[in-house]
Design an enzyme around this catalytic site. Structure first.
Site, PDB file in Angstrom:
ATOM      1  N   ARG A  77       0.820  -1.217   0.000  1.00 58.79           N
ATOM      2  CA  ARG A  77       0.000   0.000   0.000  1.00 58.79           C
ATOM      3  C   ARG A  77       0.853   1.267   0.000  1.00 58.79           C
ATOM      4  NH1 ARG A  77      -4.065   0.170   4.443  1.00 58.79           N
ATOM      5  NH2 ARG A  77      -4.342  -2.013   3.955  1.00 58.79           N
ATOM      6  N   THR A  78       1.873   1.315   0.814  1.00 57.26           N
ATOM      7  CA  THR A  78       2.694   2.525   0.842  1.00 57.26           C
ATOM      8  C   THR A  78       3.431   2.706  -0.482  1.00 57.26           C
ATOM      9  OG1 THR A  78       2.985   2.259   3.220  1.00 57.26           O
ATOM     10  CG2 THR A  78       4.518   3.725   2.108  1.00 57.26           C
ATOM     11  N   LYS A 102      21.607 -11.409  -2.645  1.00 54.81           N
ATOM     12  CA  LYS A 102      22.886 -12.036  -2.990  1.00 54.81           C
ATOM     13  C   LYS A 102      23.996 -11.524  -2.078  1.00 54.81           C
ATOM     14  CE  LYS A 102      21.331 -12.195  -7.767  1.00 54.81           C
ATOM     15  NZ  LYS A 102      21.370 -11.425  -9.020  1.00 54.81           N
ATOM     16  N   ARG A 158      11.888   2.234   2.321  1.00 49.99           N
ATOM     17  CA  ARG A 158      11.268   1.516   3.436  1.00 49.99           C
ATOM     18  C   ARG A 158      12.296   0.498   3.900  1.00 49.99           C
ATOM     19  NH1 ARG A 158       6.165  -0.546   5.278  1.00 49.99           N
ATOM     20  NH2 ARG A 158       5.530   1.606   5.062  1.00 49.99           N
ATOM     21  N   HIS A 199       7.727   7.317  10.271  1.00 51.58           N
ATOM     22  CA  HIS A 199       6.998   7.136   9.016  1.00 51.58           C
ATOM     23  C   HIS A 199       6.380   8.504   8.720  1.00 51.58           C
ATOM     24  CE1 HIS A 199       4.920   5.490   5.746  1.00 51.58           C
ATOM     25  NE2 HIS A 199       4.166   4.580   6.323  1.00 51.58           N
TER      26      HIS A 199
END
Lengths: 428, 317
Positions: free
Chosen positions: B54-55, B82, B104, B132
């Protein structure tokens, strides 16, 4: 026979201060006195304006070899030690493989001899693999010259196992050293638990996790009568617990690191992993407690917990970066700059007091007198210098003091009668 | 403004400025063709080290409405798996020419750390338990619009209920709401409060702490519920979700005790039956979907503030 003559300095040892020159031959002090005349083939070390003291002994270094040679080797760590005025260092056992067998401790000792910059004293593990489950072979390791045993990096969690370790150690004359941390209280912890971690959104490492294990172990010393040493104490309450134990006559000793008497958890505000260390940086009140503990002798020794980490490992998010910071090359200067203690007491906490705990009081931290082994530090207590990470001898760069101007600099270090540092530079 | 990392870095005036800019962006979003060329040629990269559809979608929509080029980089399909370091990842993508990273990360502080390895602007889209900031801005915008409080939140009573300790939304909202003048109360069992608040109020936190939701309900202007994660029981932070619901969940009975004008908010995703025991669709005060809608406009405002120039907007708006 040519001699090494240290001229113009002020001697400082457990018998006080006096101006005198020191002549050294075949690894031993052969003459002490004012105005010694060097012969033509003598080597002269100028010590004008300097203090000449017994070499320092660091009870707590991580040399990373074997296993993490990208971060440090016994040679590079020994060079950092020599530049810091140390003539002996106790190498922590959290290598890979861990120092829980005669083969590994002999390897570490041999690498130290090969480097030839200071005496590297391998510690042994309390438990096999530092896993906290089975006793390491103390008898064999003690016979191989190991005196200090610790699972450093981990505390021994099981009280029954710790009790048995102390009981088993009793006839061997060794010292068990605890990294005090109740692991269930510090799961995922990144920094000191307090207002700062609350704001930064980071899991906290409560002071209680150290103090609970310290309290438990003090009681085990009372029960068993076997001496214990407490590593890198970081809280004011810990200092108080040790003070009380000593007042009751219990056989405990303790150390504190320079970063725990100079830096607070506020340093983590920029999320720079160079300030992540275990136990974590704490509060101003804890710094005051540590300083008071050093000043009144509750804390016996200043130990660095020198913990090199390769640069890329410290370029990770704070919760993923390994804990630890460099310490060998800045310890003396931080003590002189930050501690309100007579220089003689600072040198005691860096030299003969830790030498006794490490079991090397027969050859390190000795009085400066004829016949004694020539392990000496020569430093200018007034010299100012700025910490530049790239100029440090350690293979890693993770000093939290980059750019800081400090007072007090080692000019020469003499190890086993050999000049290993001359004019602030390593000779080998 | 070069980066948006934390609400802490913003003054009240800056927050007001962003909310006013959001009004313009909301107007653009309401047009038949909700797209302007303000950020044409700018490259906005979403860098999500932790999943959040959603963000990410909200930022992506915001960037596209401003005509920025967008690129998605997610951990599951990347070199991070990796063993590539954070620094190498950032430097590599930066070398392709990036104007802004929307980041994020599950580690608190990672967006701040990233600023040292790139010249691009960094927008914090959520870091660990820390911050946030666009969530806080969209929450402020939602309250400002729904309660018609354009001049600030003076005297507004807001309760944030739930797992404060592990919540970047709570940390951001507390700072933003308080900066705009609201009286903020945090409601949670002590185990779900940050250490600084476990023993009561702290000078660092402009809030009042309470453990009694029921006594607060009639006086609230905003009831803000946080998601309570099921794994909290494993850490002995809660006895059971059932008990949490009984003490802190929004039931129909509790909803009935709210003032008629009071808003109910949630950052999503909701745990139905845990913190949200009532159907939010039946709550007249629920603005939960408004939060989602406003999220796009707020993120347009943030991206425009970081990458645009005022002239572009005047020409196009």
């Amino acid at each position: 026979m040519s001699r090494l003559v240290i001229t113009g300095g002020t001697l400082l040892d457990q018998y006080g201060e006096r101006a005198a020159d020191v002549a050294i031959a075949a690894g031993r002090i052969v003459e002490v006195g004012a105005g010694l005349q060097p012969a033509a083939d003598d080597t002269v070390l100028a010590a004008d304006g300097c203090v000449v003291s017994p070499g320092f002994v660091d009870l707590h270094v991580h040399l990373r070899e074997p296993g993490k040679e990208e971060a440090e080797t016994i040679e590079t760590g020994s060079r950092a030690a020599a530049l810091g005025g140390f003539t002996a260092v106790v190498a922590m056992p959290n290598t890979d493989p861990a120092q829980d067998s005669v083969a590994v401790v002999q390897f570490v000792r041999a690498q130290g001899v090969r480097a030839g910059l200071c005496e590297v004293l391998p510690s042994g593990c309390i438990t096999v693999g530092r896993a906290g489950e089975m006793l390491a072979p103390y008898g064999e390791l003690a016979a191989a010259g190991v005196h200090l045993f610790t699972d450093d990096g981990n505390g021994v969690q099981d009280p029954q196992l710790m009790r048995r370790a102390l009981e088993y150690a009793k006839p061997l004359g060794i010292v068990l050293a605890q990294h005090c941390e109740v692991a269930s209280l510090t799961k995922g912890a990144v920094m000191h638990e307090g207002s700062c971690c609350s704001r930064l959104g980071l899991p906290g490492w409560p002071a209680l996790a150290e103090e609970l294990m310290l309290f438990r172990d003090i009681e085990l010393v009372r029960l068993t009568g076997v001496p214990m040493h407490f590593l890198h104490l970081s809280t004011a309450r810990s200092v108080q617990l040790v003070r009380q134990a000593k007042a009751e006559g219990l056989a405990v000793t303790a150390e504190a690191t320079p970063h725990h008497f100079t830096l607070t958890d506020e340093q983590l505000s920029g999320y720079d992993p160079v300030f992540k260390v275990n136990p974590p940086l704490r509060t101003r009140a804890d710094i005051d407690g540590i300083k008071a503990g050093l000043a009144d002798g509750t804390l016996d020794a200043i130990a660095t917990d020198h913990a090199p980490h390769a640069p890329h490992t410290k370029e990770a998010p704070l919760d993923q970066a390994p804990p630890g910071m460099l310490g060998l090359e800045t310890a003396l200067a931080l003590a002189i700059t930050e501690l309100d203690m007579p220089l003689a007491e600072i040198v005691a906490a860096l030299s003969w007091k830790p030498a006794a705990i490490a079991g090397v009081g027969d050859r390190h931290g000795r009085p400066i007198a004829v016949g004694e082994p020539a392990n000496l530090a020569v430093f200018d207590p007034g010299a100012e210098w700025t910490v530049v990470p790239a100029r440090l001898a350690s293979k890693s760069r993770n000093t939290p003091y980059a750019g800081r101007t400090l007072q007090g600099k080692v000019r020469h270090t003499v190890f086993n009668g050999n000049v290993v540092v001359r004019d602030g530079a390593a000779t080998r | 403004m070069k980066h948006l990392l934390s609400i802490e870095d913003l003054t009240a005036d800056q927050i007001h400025g962003l909310l006013e800019l959001t009004d313009h962006m909301a107007e653009i979003s309401s047009r038949p063709i909700p797209k302007v060329p303000a950020l044409r040629g700018k490259n906005v990269v979403s860098l999500f080290f932790e999943d959040s559809t959603r963000t990410r979608t909200s930022f992506d929509t915001a960037a596209k409405r401003l005509s920025a080029d967008t690129m998605n980089f997610s951990v599951s399909s990347s070199s991070v798996n990796k063993g590539e370091s954070l620094r190498d990842t950032i430097e590599t993508i930066s070398a392709m020419g990036v104007d802004a990273f929307v980041v994020r990360h599950k580690s608190s502080g990672a967006p701040l750390q990233i600023t040292q390895w790139t010249n691009a602007s960094i927008v914090n889209a959520g870091d660990g338990w820390h911050q946030h900031p666009t969530q806080a801005l969209l929450d402020c915008y939602t309250i400002r619009t729904a309660l018609n409080r354009r001049d600030g939140f003076d005297g507004l009573r807001i309760a944030i209920v739930g797992d404060i300790k592990h919540s970047r939304v709570a940390r951001s909202d507390v700072q933003a709401f308080a900066a705009l003048g609201a009286d903020v109360t945090l409601v949670a069992p002590p185990t779900l409060l940050p250490p600084a608040l476990v023993n009561g109020n702290s000078p660092d936190w402009p809030v009042t702490v309470s453990h009694d939701l029921d006594s607060l309900l009639p006086d609230l202007d905003v009831l803000y519920l946080l998601r309570v994660q099921r794994e909290r029981m494993d850490e002995a932070l809660l006895p059971s979700l059932h008990e949490y619901s009984a003490l802190y969940g929004l039931t129909a009975e509790r909803a009935a005790r709210l003032a008629p004008h009071a808003l109910v908010m949630h950052p999503g995703p909701m745990n139905r039956g845990v913190e949200m025991v009532v159907d939010p669709g039946e709550l007249p005060g629920s603005v939960i979907l408004n939060q989602v809608t406003n999220g796009v406009a707020v993120r347009m405002a943030v991206l425009f503030s970081l990458l645009g120039s005022g002239n572009d907007l005047k020409e196009t708006a």
